[in-house]
Every structure is written in C-alpha cells, then in structure tokens.
Design an enzyme around this catalytic site. Structure first.
Site, short mmCIF file in Angstrom:
data_model
loop_
_atom_site.label_atom_id
_atom_site.label_comp_id
_atom_site.label_asym_id
_atom_site.label_seq_id
_atom_site.Cartn_x
_atom_site.Cartn_y
_atom_site.Cartn_z
CD GLU A 1 -1.78 -2.43 1.26
OE1 GLU A 1 -0.63 -2.72 1.63
OE2 GLU A 1 -2.65 -3.28 1.02
CG PHE B 1 -11.23 -5.20 2.74
CD1 PHE B 1 -12.57 -5.37 3.10
CD2 PHE B 1 -10.64 -6.15 1.92
CE1 PHE B 1 -13.30 -6.47 2.64
CE2 PHE B 1 -11.36 -7.24 1.45
CZ PHE B 1 -12.69 -7.41 1.82
CG HIS C 1 -11.53 -7.91 6.16
ND1 HIS C 1 -10.71 -8.62 7.00
CD2 HIS C 1 -11.03 -8.08 4.91
CE1 HIS C 1 -9.76 -9.21 6.30
NE2 HIS C 1 -9.92 -8.89 5.03
#
Ligand SMILES: Cc1ncc(C[n+]2csc(CCOP(=O)(O)OP(=O)(O)O)c2C)c(N)n1
Length: 666
Positions: free
Chosen positions: A406, A429, A473
């Site tokens: 990320e 997510f 999540h």
C-alpha cells in the site's frame, strides 16, 4: 580544502575530456565550500541545523552530472551536491535553509525538504523511505509514455531498513521500472552502525532477491560514480528495468552537527579522511596536469564569492510575514470545480457498485492519463468487481495489479502526479490503508502546501461494517484523515451520489479519500444517469426536509436515519454530508437553526469521531438556536466485532431511536 599528501583513489579518465574533468572538479568543490561556510554559520547560531554530506559529495555530484537534465532525481538529506549541480541559485537555496519566502517552501519546511520541478528534483520528507515509491511513479509515467528517461532515487543504509525500501524495489522489479535505487552506504544511521542495522553483508546481495541487477561502487570515486550511473541510465532508457546501486562511503561528520560523533570507533574518521572524494580528485587532476594550485585558488575564490553573494541576498530578505488565509489556501492546488450535468436524460437502475464502476470507467475514458492501481484490480476485477472488464477496455498498462504494498503504491500515485498524470488507488479494504498511511498523511496531504506540487491521487476505500467481517475488514477510519489538513474526503450514500462524486474526485487535481460502503455495494439501487456527470464536492444533500430535529449523517447512517424517521413518524430533517472535507457547514447550520435540535449519527466510533467536530461547530456557531444539547450517536468505542449479534450491538442504529426520542422530549 584539506590537503592530502598521497592519493588513495584510482581514477579512470578514459571517458572524460580535460574540460569535463575541470567541470567535474568545479561541481564537487562547490558543495564542500558551502558546507565549510554552513558550519561557520552554525557555530555563529545563524542557521539552526545542518545535515552534513561531507565526504559523500562524489555520489550527489556524480549522479546529477550523469543523469540527463530532464530526468528526475529524488535526493535525501546529505545530497547538497545534487541541488548545487542541478544549478539551483544559491540565494534561493540559502533562503530555503533560513525559512525565507524566496526559498522553495515559503518558510514552511526546512533544509532539504523541498522539491523544485524546474530542476527536476523531488524532495524528501523526514520519513526517508517514502521517496522510493515516488520514484516508482515517476518512472512508471516515463515507461507508459515511452519517454526513454531514467530516474534516480536515494536512500541511506539506515533508511533502507524501512518497509518502503522493500515495497518500492519490489514494485519496480515486477513492473520493470527504469529507476536507479541508490543506497549511500555510509556505514552508520545516526549512532547505529551497519552491524545493528542489517544482517546482510552488502546491499547488492539483495539484488537477486528482488530480481534486479545490483552494482556496488566506490562512492568516493567521482569518475566511477559518473561512469556507472551514465551506463545504467543509458541501459534502462532503452530497456526499462530497475537497478540497485550501492555506493560505499562514509559519513565524516555527525548525523546532524549538534549530535556529534562520539560513538565512532577511534581512528575511523582518519581512515576515511584519506579517501576524501574532493581532495583525492583534486590531487589526481593536478597529477594529470589538468589543474594547478592557481586554478584551485581562483576557483575557490569565485565559488566563495558566489556563496557570499547568495548569503547576502538571502540574509537581507525579510522574515516571512504570516498570512493565515494564504497558509490555508495553499493546502490545495488551485482548482475551481465546474460541475458537469449529464448530457441526456437516459438513466438505468444501478447498484452502488455499478454506479462506482460506471463513474470510474467514464473517468478513465475522459482522462486517458489516469492509471488505476490496486491488488487484484486487473483481470480479476478487484475483490468487489468494481473494475471487472476494465483490462479489456483500457489495457494492463492503465489497470494495474499491484503487489501487496500500500505504501509504495500510494507513493507511485504521487510520482505519476508529478508527471502530470492521475492515479486511482484501490485499497482492497479501507482497513489496509494503515499500511499506506504515511504516504497519505505526510506526502499526499502536505506536498502542495510544502512546495507546490499537487497530488492528483484518489484513494478508493471500501469501508464499513454490517457484513460480519470482523475487526480488520469492517472499520470506519475516515476520522483519521479528517484530522489531517490537505485531504479531501468524500463519502457517498447512494449510487447516484457515488457516480457523480467519484468522477468529481478524479477531476480534482488534489488528493481525495473516497469512501465506499461495502454493505451498500449490492444492497441499494436506484435510477442513475448513464452519461458522465459530476456532483459538487463540499456540498451536503438534504435527503428529507423536516422541522422538529436535524439528523446530520453520512454513508450508511443516511439509510439508518431514513428507516428510523419513517418508522417513528418524527418530522426530522436528514442531512447527508456526502463530503466530510471540506465540510458543508452552511448546510449543517441552516438545518440546525431551523429545527433547534440536532443528532449527529455516524458508523465510526464515538470518541474523536467526526460527530465530535460537528457537535463542537454547532455549539460554537448555533448555540442560541439550540433547544437541546447536540447529541452524538456512534458505534461503541471498541474494535468492530465479527459475530453478527455483537456487530449489531456495536453499531449505533439501535441506539439512535432512543436518542431521537430523548431529544424530542427534551
Ligand atoms: C521513519 C523515520 N524513523 C526515524 C527517523 C530519524 N532518523 C533520521 S535520519 C536517521 C538515520 C538515517 O540513516 P541512513 O538512512 O543510513 O542515512 P544517513 O543519515 O546515514 O545518511 C534516523 C534514524 C526518521 N527520520 N524517519
């Protein structure tokens, strides 16, 4: 200049003319003389901090000389020689060090923490590693545009311990990006020796692990630095692929001047002193009869004069006069949104997921310089299938599966933006944004305010609970970003809003966090315009007019509010914020002034949530219109639980009706 009796570096001058060698000497002497001056100024208390590159000049100067002028360099805190060799006027450089207006950051950031696009320099932030991902983005733009350009980025051996190093090298290797990742291995990271920083013998050993070429050179030998980088850059311009370049060197002075070098073993500085890159080169050129004492004397005199002139100009400049309006205005790149209406009346029923996909697709068509990046977003279509079919439409260059990284990918987005492109980054997510957090809050959010570079990056955030997915999540984390100046935050509650706001987010040249509620993806649908259109960023929507109570909410909260109000029959007004930053305070105040009572409802946890800010704003601005204290209803201050019953208990919906009734009775 320290005089060396005997040269310890062997040079190969085959590729260099006499004039070139003289120019190289001129270039390497300049940062050394600036340093000498800075150390005097530091002792006189005229500058506050100094990160020395003494002894490492050959790397900075050599790299800047080896790269083409229009190729990006991403330096670190010891790379003064890059700035000088790229020709930054010294008065501006010194003004930057002194926090003056004619520096590069209007007094907002210090020392080498700046970029200068005119000089193709993209500056660092203190966190070191994030530079590396930006280089990936710059190189990706070069690759997709077939510019045949290389990029060089720097890290220290300490900074190379950061996750960003691994992520960025890995992405570059997988995507075959033309980047030279340069590790200045100066044996120490602050007081920590290499032996406590990494266990591998040398950085080039890592090359094989990343599947990239790795080269080790004597970083104190300027001709070796230039020849090597020239060769590597030439090769990757034709055949894009990254290289790991390890430059062996030594940090002669303290981490920063005030911290000293007491921790250095006895004799180590003397050992490296004889390898001094400037003195050795000078001696060599004298031996070769290319320069003589008179040349060095004259050159030193003229550089010193240039330094003094630069200092005089910078020092004469008045201190920055604070202007609050300007401070806030500069957070974002200037941009006046033109809201675009759909061309025709044509609509079709779309779920939230379809509307987002449609908005994204049309934006990709409208802005061919947009690249989508995320895990599994290509052939697989993303875990929620938003980008299904996109590869067929736009190709794999523009719809890119990323490794799990990320941070590097957000950095890559910023690098694309530096090259005038747009990036849409999908977090698989929203929870996983933690791994890219630094790039978002410290790079995307601050870069325009710091040195005027926009960050044209949209981060898509599949968010929220209600799907029994547990604590990792299901989180709502918009408040983390709400607290960070420099980000726009959009959070649609309906398909039509989502399509128009996503298109608006992509049009906007500034960083946007775009929240999409996973529970709503497939559970709501409505007629949505088929044509491209945008909605106004920063504009709330009155979902339902009412006179007894205002419910200020967003996302899933809008649907809860509608249900509760329909069931209870209370004449409540429901405001869907749609944009959390910038917040539509006018709409909030107008509603509260009308109803006199207000409930702020959100899915995120209560403490420090957006409701707290809204409640404070209402109290400060609408106090005399209030008939009851502002109420907040939010999720419990716990992580999001997995079990469906626990999750219902965690979420605020069931508590909202009680709060509304209490407010009505107040
Ligand atoms: C994320 C982060 N952690 C810690 C620091 C503090 N810090 C600044 S520079 C530095 C040492 C860096 O060493 P290295 O990368 O080898 O570069 P050098 O200073 O030796 O040139 C440290 C620990 C920081 N700036 N950022």
């Amino acid at each position: 200049m320290d005089i060396l009796e005997k040269r310890s570096i062997t040079y190969d001058r085959t590729a260099f003319s006499d004039q070139e060698l003289k120019d190289i000497y001129t270039a390497i002497l300049k940062p050394r003389l600036i340093e000498e001056k800075m150390l005097i100024l530091l002792r006189q208390g005229k500058i506050s901090k100094w990160f020395s590159g003494w002894g490492q000049e050959a790397i900075s100067v050599g790299a800047a000389l080896a790269m083409d002028e229009d190729e990006f360099i991403l330096p670190m805190h010891r790379n003064l020689g890059i700035f000088t060799t790229r020709g930054i006027p010294l008065n501006r450089l010194f003004a930057q060090f002194q926090g003056k207006m004619s520096g590069f950051t209007k007094g907002r950031d210090r020392s080498f923490h700046f970029g200068a696009k005119d000089y193709k320099i993209a500056g660092m932030i203190s966190h070191l590693g994030p530079q590396l991902g930006i280089a990936d983005g710059i190189a990706l733009a070069n690759k997709v545009k077939e510019n045949k350009k290389a990029t060089i980025v720097f890290t220290g051996d300490g900074g190379a311990s950061e996750g960003d190093f691994h992520e960025s090298l890995n992405v570059a290797a997988v995507w075959k990006l033309p980047v030279i990742f340069t590790v200045e291995n100066n044996c120490w990271g602050l007081s920590t020796p290499s032996s406590e920083q990494f266990a591998c013998k040398q950085f080039i050993d890592k090359g094989i692990g990343y599947g990239m070429k790795a080269v080790q050179i004597d970083g104190n030998n300027i001709l070796e630095v230039i020849s090597t980088i020239r060769e590597l850059a030439k090769e990757m311009r034709e055949n894009p692929a990254p290289v790991l370049l390890e430059c062996m060197t030594f940090r002669m002075r303290g981490h920063e001047e005030a911290s000293g070098t007491k921790y250095y073993p006895e004799g180590i500085q003397e050992e490296w002193q004889i390898k001094d890159p400037v003195a050795n080169f000078e001696l060599y050129l004298k031996e070769e009869g290319i320069i003589d004492d008179a040349f060095v004397k004259d050159l030193t005199k003229s550089i010193k004069k240039e330094i003094q002139n630069g200092l005089d100009i910078a020092s004469a400049e008045e201190k920055v006069v604070p202007n609050t309006e300007k401070e806030i205005e500069d957070l974002f790149a200037p941009y006046k949104q033109q809201v675009i209406a759909p061309v025709s009346e044509s609509t079709s029923e779309k779920r939230l997921i379809d509307a987002i996909s449609d908005g994204l697709k049309q934006s990709m068509q409208r802005f061919p310089e947009t690249i989508i990046m995320g895990q599994d977003v290509a052939e697989y279509g993303g875990v929620f299938k938003i980008t299904e079919g996109f590869v067929d439409l736009f190709g794999k260059e523009r719809v890119r599966n990323t490794p799990l990284c990320e941070s590097a990918i957000v950095g890559t987005g910023l690098g694309l933006s530096m090259q005038g492109m747009k990036a849409v980054v999908e977090m698989q997510f929203a929870d996983f944004v933690t791994c890219g957090f630094n790039q978002i809050v410290n790079n995307l959010a601050k870069i325009h305010w710091r040195w005027g570079q926009n960050a044209d990056v949209v981060v898509r955030m599949p968010t929220g609970a209600g799907v029994a997915a547990g604590p990792f999540h299901s989180q709502s984390n918009e408040a983390w970003f709400f607290h960070t100046p420099g980000l726009k935050i959009l959070y649609p509650s309906s398909p039509a809003e989502a399509k128009g706001l996503l298109a608006a987010a992509i049009e906007d040249p500034n960083p946007v966090m775009f929240f999409e509620h996973k529970f709503l993806y497939r559970s709501i649908k409505e007629e949505v315009h088929d044509d491209y259109y945008t909605l106004e960023i920063g504009k709330a929507n009155t979902v339902k007019e009412g006179k007894d109570l205002s419910i200020i909410t967003y996302g899933l909260g809008v649907h809860w509010a509608k249900e509760i109000v329909a069931e209870s029959g209370i004449d409540a007004e429901i405001i869907d914020l749609r944009t959390l930053a910038p917040l539509d305070t006018d709409a909030i105040y107008a509603s509260v002034k009308k109803t006199g009572k207000c409930l702020v409802l959100h899915e995120d946890c209560m403490t420090g949530g957006i409701g707290a800010e809204i409640s404070a704003l209402i109290t400060e601005n609408c106090f005399k219109f209030l008939d009851a204290p502002v109420r907040r209803v939010a999720s419990l201050d716990t992580p999001v639980p997995f079990d469906a019953g626990l999750e219902i208990n965690f979420l605020p919906k069931e508590r909202a009706l009680t709060a509304i009734n209490e407010l009505m009775e107040y």
